[in-house]
Design an enzyme around this catalytic site. Structure first.
Site, PDB file in Angstrom:
ATOM      1  N   LYS A 110       0.868  -1.345   0.066  1.00  0.00           N
ATOM      2  CA  LYS A 110      -0.440   0.099   0.189  1.00  0.00           C
ATOM      3  C   LYS A 110       1.174   1.560  -0.333  1.00  0.00           C
ATOM      4  CE  LYS A 110      -3.148   2.602   2.653  1.00  0.00           C
ATOM      5  NZ  LYS A 110      -3.726   2.559   3.651  1.00  0.00           N
ATOM      6  N   GLY A 171      -8.419   8.785   9.744  1.00  0.00           N
ATOM      7  CA  GLY A 171      -8.787   8.663  11.150  1.00  0.00           C
ATOM      8  C   GLY A 171      -9.163   9.699  11.353  1.00  0.00           C
ATOM      9  N   ALA A 197     -10.011   5.279   4.060  1.00  0.00           N
ATOM     10  CA  ALA A 197     -10.082   6.078   5.108  1.00  0.00           C
ATOM     11  C   ALA A 197     -10.864   6.966   5.325  1.00  0.00           C
ATOM     12  CB  ALA A 197      -8.562   7.299   4.860  1.00  0.00           C
ATOM     13  N   GLY A 198     -11.516   7.979   6.763  1.00  0.00           N
ATOM     14  CA  GLY A 198     -13.062   8.125   6.263  1.00  0.00           C
ATOM     15  C   GLY A 198     -13.985   7.574   6.946  1.00  0.00           C
ATOM     16  N   THR A 220      -8.621   2.940  11.978  1.00  0.00           N
ATOM     17  CA  THR A 220      -9.535   3.821  13.469  1.00  0.00           C
ATOM     18  C   THR A 220     -11.299   3.098  14.043  1.00  0.00           C
ATOM     19  OG1 THR A 220      -7.809   4.812  12.914  1.00  0.00           O
ATOM     20  CG2 THR A 220      -9.765   6.067  14.413  1.00  0.00           C
TER      21      THR A 220
END
Lengths: 267, 65
Positions: A110, A171, A197-198, A220
Site C-alpha cells: 500500500k 482517522g 480512510a474516513g 480507526t
C-alpha cells in the site's frame, strides 16, 4: 449506477480479484491504534478480513522482547499489506517497501505519500511518481489517493493494482464526503477501487459498497470503537450488505408516496 | 567497532550482520536490515562484514493502518 443482475448463487460466491489473487472478504483492516495485539487479533478474526495493513518501523533495541505483530496475526493466514505511512517522498516510500519485501517477501503493498500532517491527504504528484518507481521494481501497488477522478485514471494507467481514495481525512471517521467522485472513480476503473480512510461506522462502509467499491479498508473505525470486536463484526456485515444492495440494484427514488398495499378492493 | 544502529551510536564486538542481529537479541527471521542505505538480503546476513562507521537500520512490521 446499478450492477448487472446476478443470480443469488453467483452473488453468494462473489469474490474479488486483486493483483492476480482472489479474495472472498471485501474488508481490509488496519492493525494500528489497538490497545494491544491480542485485541487486534480478535478483531481481525471477527471482521472476517483476509488482508491486514501493517507498517515498517525500527526495532526497539532497548526492549527486543516486546510483543510482535507476527506472533498474534499469522502472516500465513492473513495477507500482510505493508504501507508507507509517514513517507513524504517517493524515495522514502521505495526504501520502506524494499525493506518490507526483504522482511517478509511482501510485494503487494500500500503506497501512501503524505503531504501534510494536519489532514494527511496524499501528495498526488509525488504519489504518481512513487508508483512508477515501485512498478518498475516489480511491486504490486495499491494506492492511497485523493478522490480525484482524473488522478485515479492516471494511477491506473501507471500500473496501480488498486485505487484507494480517501473518503475523508485518515482517522477522522467523517464518512464519505464526496459520493459523486467515488462513483465516478468506480465507473471508469478497470482495477479494484477501495474506500480507504474516513470510514467511521458500519453505514459508511455500506455506502462505499453501494457505490460499487470492490472493498473497504478501515482501521480507526474498528480500533477506536468502544467494543472493537463487535464493530469488526458490524463492518463484516456492512460490506456484505452494501455489496448485495449494489448487486441487487436499488429502487428508483420518487418525489411522493407510493402505497405498498393495493388501493383496489378497499372496504 | 563503532556503528550507528537505528540512529544511535553503538560499540560492538561483532563482525557480521547476522552476529549483530543476534547480539541485539533479535530473531533473524523477523527483521530486515539496511546497511548504509542498501538492503542486506537475508541470505547474506552471515557473509556481509561490518565496517567502522556503518549506519545500520533494523526494522520489522508493526501495527499500522
Amino acid at each position: 449506477m446499478n450492477a448487472p443482475v446476478q443470480t443469488l448463487s453467483t452473488a453468494d460466491q462473489d469474490g474479488w480479484s486483486l493483483a492476480g489473487r482472489t479474495f472472498r472478504s471485501r474488508l481490509i483492516i488496519g492493525t494500528g491504534k489497538y490497545k494491544d495485539y491480542a485485541l487486534n487479533a480478535a478483531a481481525a478474526e471477527a471482521s472476517g478480513a483476509e488482508i491486514v495493513t501493517v507498517a515498517m518501523r525500527r526495532v526497539n533495541l532497548s526492549d527486543p522482547n516486546q510483543p510482535m505483530l507476527v506472533d498474534f496475526i499469522d502472516p500465513k493466514r492473513f495477507t500482510y499489506l505493508p504501507n508507507t505511512a509517514g513517507c513524504f517522498t517517493g524515495e522514502e516510500a521505495v526504501r520502506t517497501l524494499r525493506l518490507a519485501r526483504e522482511a517478509g517477501g511482501w510485494e503487494l503493498v500500500k503506497l501512501e505519500v503524505l503531504s501534510n500532517t494536519a489532514h494527511l491527504y496524499p501528495d498526488m504528484e509525488e504519489t504518481l511518481r512513487a508508483l512508477k518507481l515501485l512498478v518498475a521494481e516489480g511491486f504490486q501497488v495499491m494506492v492511497y489517493c485523493t478522490d480525484d477522478v482524473v488522478y485515479a485514471r492516471k494511477l491506473e494507467e501507471a500500473g496501480a493494482a488498486a485505487i484507494m481514495p480517501a473518503a475523508a481525512p485518515i482517522g477522522s471517521g467523517l464518512g464519505i464526503q464526496n459520493q459523486v467522485n467515488i462513483r465516478l472513480i468506480v465507473e471508469q476503473a478497470h482495477i479494484p477501487v477501495l474506500v480507504d480512510a474516513g470510514v467511521g461506522t458500519a453505514s459508511d462502509a455500506v455506502v462505499a459498497m453501494e457505490l460499487g467499491c470492490d472493498a473497504v479498508l478501515t482501521n480507526t473505525a474498528i480500533a477506536g470503537a468502544k467494543d472493537p470486536i463487535r464493530m469488526a463484526r458490524a463492518m463484516k456485515h456492512a460490506v456484505l450488505a452494501g455489496r448485495d444492495a449494489y448487486l441487487a440494484g436499488r429502487m428508483s427514488k420518487k418525489l411522493y408516496a407510493d402505497p405498498s398495499s393495493p388501493l383496489a378492493g378497499l372496504i | 567497532m563503532r556503528l550507528t544502529v537505528n540512529g544511535e551510536p553503538r560499540e560492538v564486538e561483532v563482525e557480521t550482520v547476522a552476529a549483530l542481529v543476534r547480539t541485539l537479541g533479535l530473531d533473524l527471521r523477523k527483521v530486515a536490515v539496511e546497511r548504509n542505505l542498501e538492503i542486506v538480503p537475508k541470505s547474506l546476513f552471515d557473509r556481509i562484514a561490518l565496517a567502522e562507521g556503518d549506519r545500520i537500520e533494523i526494522v520489522h512490521v508493526i501495527g499500522g493502518g
